[in-house]
Design an enzyme around this catalytic site. Structure first.
Site, PDB file in Angstrom:
ATOM      1  N   GLU A  27      50.094 -96.452  15.108  1.00 50.65           N
ATOM      2  CA  GLU A  27      51.307 -94.937  14.210  1.00 50.65           C
ATOM      3  C   GLU A  27      50.998 -94.207  15.224  1.00 50.65           C
ATOM      4  OE1 GLU A  27      49.959 -95.892   9.382  1.00 50.65           O
ATOM      5  OE2 GLU A  27      50.081 -93.904  10.471  1.00 50.65           O
ATOM      6  N   CYS A  53      39.159 -94.471  15.316  1.00 47.18           N
ATOM      7  CA  CYS A  53      38.398 -93.760  15.439  1.00 47.18           C
ATOM      8  C   CYS A  53      37.068 -93.723  15.144  1.00 47.18           C
ATOM      9  CB  CYS A  53      38.620 -92.725  15.150  1.00 47.18           C
ATOM     10  SG  CYS A  53      37.892 -91.164  16.435  1.00 47.18           S
ATOM     11  N   CYS A  88      49.393 -84.733  10.267  1.00 42.41           N
ATOM     12  CA  CYS A  88      47.567 -84.745  10.320  1.00 42.41           C
ATOM     13  C   CYS A  88      46.562 -85.644   9.240  1.00 42.41           C
ATOM     14  CB  CYS A  88      47.453 -83.522  11.409  1.00 42.41           C
ATOM     15  SG  CYS A  88      48.241 -82.059  12.290  1.00 42.41           S
ATOM     16  N   CYS A 117      39.520 -86.927   7.742  1.00 44.52           N
ATOM     17  CA  CYS A 117      40.632 -87.536   8.449  1.00 44.52           C
ATOM     18  C   CYS A 117      40.593 -89.275   8.587  1.00 44.52           C
ATOM     19  CB  CYS A 117      40.560 -87.203  10.071  1.00 44.52           C
ATOM     20  SG  CYS A 117      40.950 -88.446  11.218  1.00 44.52           S
ATOM     21  N   CYS A 128      53.382 -87.668  19.106  1.00 44.88           N
ATOM     22  CA  CYS A 128      52.421 -87.501  18.935  1.00 44.88           C
ATOM     23  C   CYS A 128      52.196 -89.018  18.685  1.00 44.88           C
ATOM     24  CB  CYS A 128      52.056 -87.458  17.401  1.00 44.88           C
ATOM     25  SG  CYS A 128      50.289 -87.697  16.795  1.00 44.88           S
ATOM     26  N   CYS A 186      35.206 -87.879  11.043  1.00 40.60           N
ATOM     27  CA  CYS A 186      35.876 -86.587  10.580  1.00 40.60           C
ATOM     28  C   CYS A 186      35.912 -87.215   8.841  1.00 40.60           C
ATOM     29  CB  CYS A 186      36.253 -85.305  10.985  1.00 40.60           C
ATOM     30  SG  CYS A 186      36.060 -85.534  12.914  1.00 40.60           S
TER      31      CYS A 186
HETATM   32  N1  SAH Z   1      40.491 -87.205  17.992  1.00 41.12           N
HETATM   33  C1  SAH Z   1      41.872 -85.908  18.018  1.00 41.12           C
HETATM   34  C2  SAH Z   1      43.221 -86.717  18.013  1.00 41.12           C
HETATM   35  C3  SAH Z   1      42.632 -86.080  16.522  1.00 41.12           C
HETATM   36  S1  SAH Z   1      44.258 -85.253  16.482  1.00 41.12           S
HETATM   37  C4  SAH Z   1      40.652 -84.552  17.915  1.00 41.12           C
HETATM   38  O1  SAH Z   1      39.791 -84.991  16.715  1.00 41.12           O
HETATM   39  O2  SAH Z   1      41.507 -83.673  17.729  1.00 41.12           O
HETATM   40  C5  SAH Z   1      44.263 -85.184  14.620  1.00 41.12           C
HETATM   41  C6  SAH Z   1      44.277 -83.660  14.602  1.00 41.12           C
HETATM   42  O3  SAH Z   1      44.738 -83.547  12.954  1.00 41.12           O
HETATM   43  C7  SAH Z   1      43.078 -82.859  14.787  1.00 41.12           C
HETATM   44  O4  SAH Z   1      42.866 -81.785  14.007  1.00 41.12           O
HETATM   45  C8  SAH Z   1      42.175 -82.911  13.544  1.00 41.12           C
HETATM   46  O5  SAH Z   1      40.881 -82.379  13.242  1.00 41.12           O
HETATM   47  C9  SAH Z   1      43.051 -83.107  12.321  1.00 41.12           C
HETATM   48  N2  SAH Z   1      43.306 -83.485  11.080  1.00 41.12           N
HETATM   49  C10 SAH Z   1      42.351 -85.000  10.720  1.00 41.12           C
HETATM   50  N3  SAH Z   1      42.637 -84.748   9.642  1.00 41.12           N
HETATM   51  C11 SAH Z   1      43.423 -83.934   8.575  1.00 41.12           C
HETATM   52  C12 SAH Z   1      44.070 -83.662   7.954  1.00 41.12           C
HETATM   53  N4  SAH Z   1      42.955 -84.570   6.064  1.00 41.12           N
HETATM   54  N5  SAH Z   1      44.277 -82.632   7.058  1.00 41.12           N
HETATM   55  C13 SAH Z   1      44.646 -81.763   8.665  1.00 41.12           C
HETATM   56  N6  SAH Z   1      43.762 -82.368   9.808  1.00 41.12           N
HETATM   57  C14 SAH Z   1      43.878 -82.682  10.312  1.00 41.12           C
END
Ligand code: SAH
Length: 346
Positions: A89, A109, A334, A116, A102, A113
């Site tokens: 996506e 991945c 995000c 996510c 984006c 986390c």
């Molecule tokens: N792997 C990279 C790129 C992903 S970017 C990274 O970790 O930075 C996506 C961004 O959205 C990251 O800052 C991630 O931590 C954040 N993110 C992931 N899940 C989220 C959620 N449920 N709500 C808000 N931010 C989130």
């Protein structure tokens, strides 16, 4: 499958020369690729198209199979199909100063986390540089009716951890900023990482000149470990050393992402600890309310907590903004990007 967008202009010239066709065909081919055209849509002799197809080349790395537009803010979420039927996506966000795409760097991945959706099924595979580039090219083409160069800014913040796919991610940076290609300024590109410190240093040494964004989400290891497994490998201290190194080399202000999780990282004590942590480093903190992902169950902080946290940072002299979440109604915000389509849920 060999994707032509993976190759530099010099390499395209070699491919055309091997086919025995005239040299100027390379320019025509290259232009077509960057316009988002398929091989048979480019004005080339049939003999060259046949040659390329027989050699196993395809022009584009992704195909748009679905696009949904947010009714709230005009954000568009794209679903792209890859040659092996995997799907990824990407999101296009419209701002006053331009359009930001984006893009994803991996299918799935492996960082896992706690908040996510991208890592729900682990890592499936890395994307090639051409597959990352192809997302930009395809969305540019899809939006050309508005503007000739629809995309002005790129964030590597889709699914995947860009620094876990270092070689192709950096090759993408070289290709997309090439003046023969899309010529997008590296200053308008931001790479977001959960904090792979060795790779951050390498990125600094190789001097890409892009903005580095760190998904910090906690001011200390104890809290960070609760939501980010990578915190067991690299501590907050390691991250701060790596970003200082990046700043010293690049002169570019560091951006921290801080997603606020109710009751976990949103206290004023956390705000104070965060302020101490970043003291003296030219940086900016993007606060964002955690977006809800149903499998994960974590809840975003409430408005009052976010306001209080932000005021505390400001009082401590830390530059910060509360980032507006975009595309929430289309699961384009995000952490909401996932492999939904392949599971037949769209
Ligand atoms: N792997 C990279 C790129 C992903 S970017 C990274 O970790 O930075 C996506 C961004 O959205 C990251 O800052 C991630 O931590 C954040 N993110 C992931 N899940 C989220 C959620 N449920 N709500 C808000 N931010 C989130």
């Amino acid at each position: 499958m060999k994707i032509l967008l993976d190759y530099t202009f010099e390499e395209i010239k070699n491919i055309v020369s091997q086919s025995g066709e005239a040299g100027y065909r390379a320019t025509q081919l290259f232009d077509g690729l960057y316009r988002g055209a398929k091989l048979d849509e480019i004005n080339l002799p049939k003999s060259l198209i046949n040659y390329l197809q027989n050699e196993g080349y395809t022009a584009q790395g992704v195909e748009i199979v679905h696009c949904v537009e947010s009714k709230l803010d005009g954000t568009k979420k794209y679903i792209f199909k890859l040659w092996d039927n995997n799907v990824i996506e990407g999101v296009l966000m419209k701002y006053k100063y331009g359009n930001t795409i984006c893009v994803s760097t991996q299918v799935g991945c492996r960082m896992n986390c706690a908040f996510c959706a991208s890592g729900l099924n682990g890592l499936v595979r890395n994307l090639t540089a051409g597959e990352i580039l192809s997302q930009v090219v395809a969305v540019n083409r899809d939006n050309k009716s508005d503007d000739r160069r629809a995309i002005t800014n790129i964030v590597l913040m889709g699914s995947g951890e860009p620094l876990d796919n270092y070689d192709d991610t950096t090759k993408f940076l070289r290709l997309v900023s090439d003046e023969k290609g899309l010529n997008i300024s590296r200053r308008n590109i931001s790479l977001s990482t959960c904090g792979l410190c060795d790779k951050i240093k390498r990125l600094a040494d190789e001097d890409y000149g892009i903005t580095l964004t760190i998904s910090l989400h906690a001011p200390n290891d104890e809290i960070r470990k609760k939501i980010m497994p990578i915190a067991n490998k690299y501590g907050v201290k390691d991250i701060m050393q790596a970003v200082r190194y990046y700043f010293d080399k690049s002169g570019r202000r560091i951006i921290f992402e801080y997603s606020m999780v109710g009751g976990l990282n949103d206290s004023v004590e956390c705000a104070d600890e965060l302020s101490r942590l970043v003291k003296g480093l030219p940086c900016h903190i993007n606060l964002i309310r955690l977006n809800y992902v149903k499998e994960k169950g974590l809840k975003g902080s409430d408005d009052a907590k976010i306001k209080e946290f932000k005021q505390r940072l400001e009082r401590n002299g830390v530059s910060c903004t509360l980032r507006r979440s975009m595309g929430g109604d289309i699961d384009g915000a995000c952490g909401q990007l996932r492999r939904k389509y392949i599971a037949g849920e769209v």
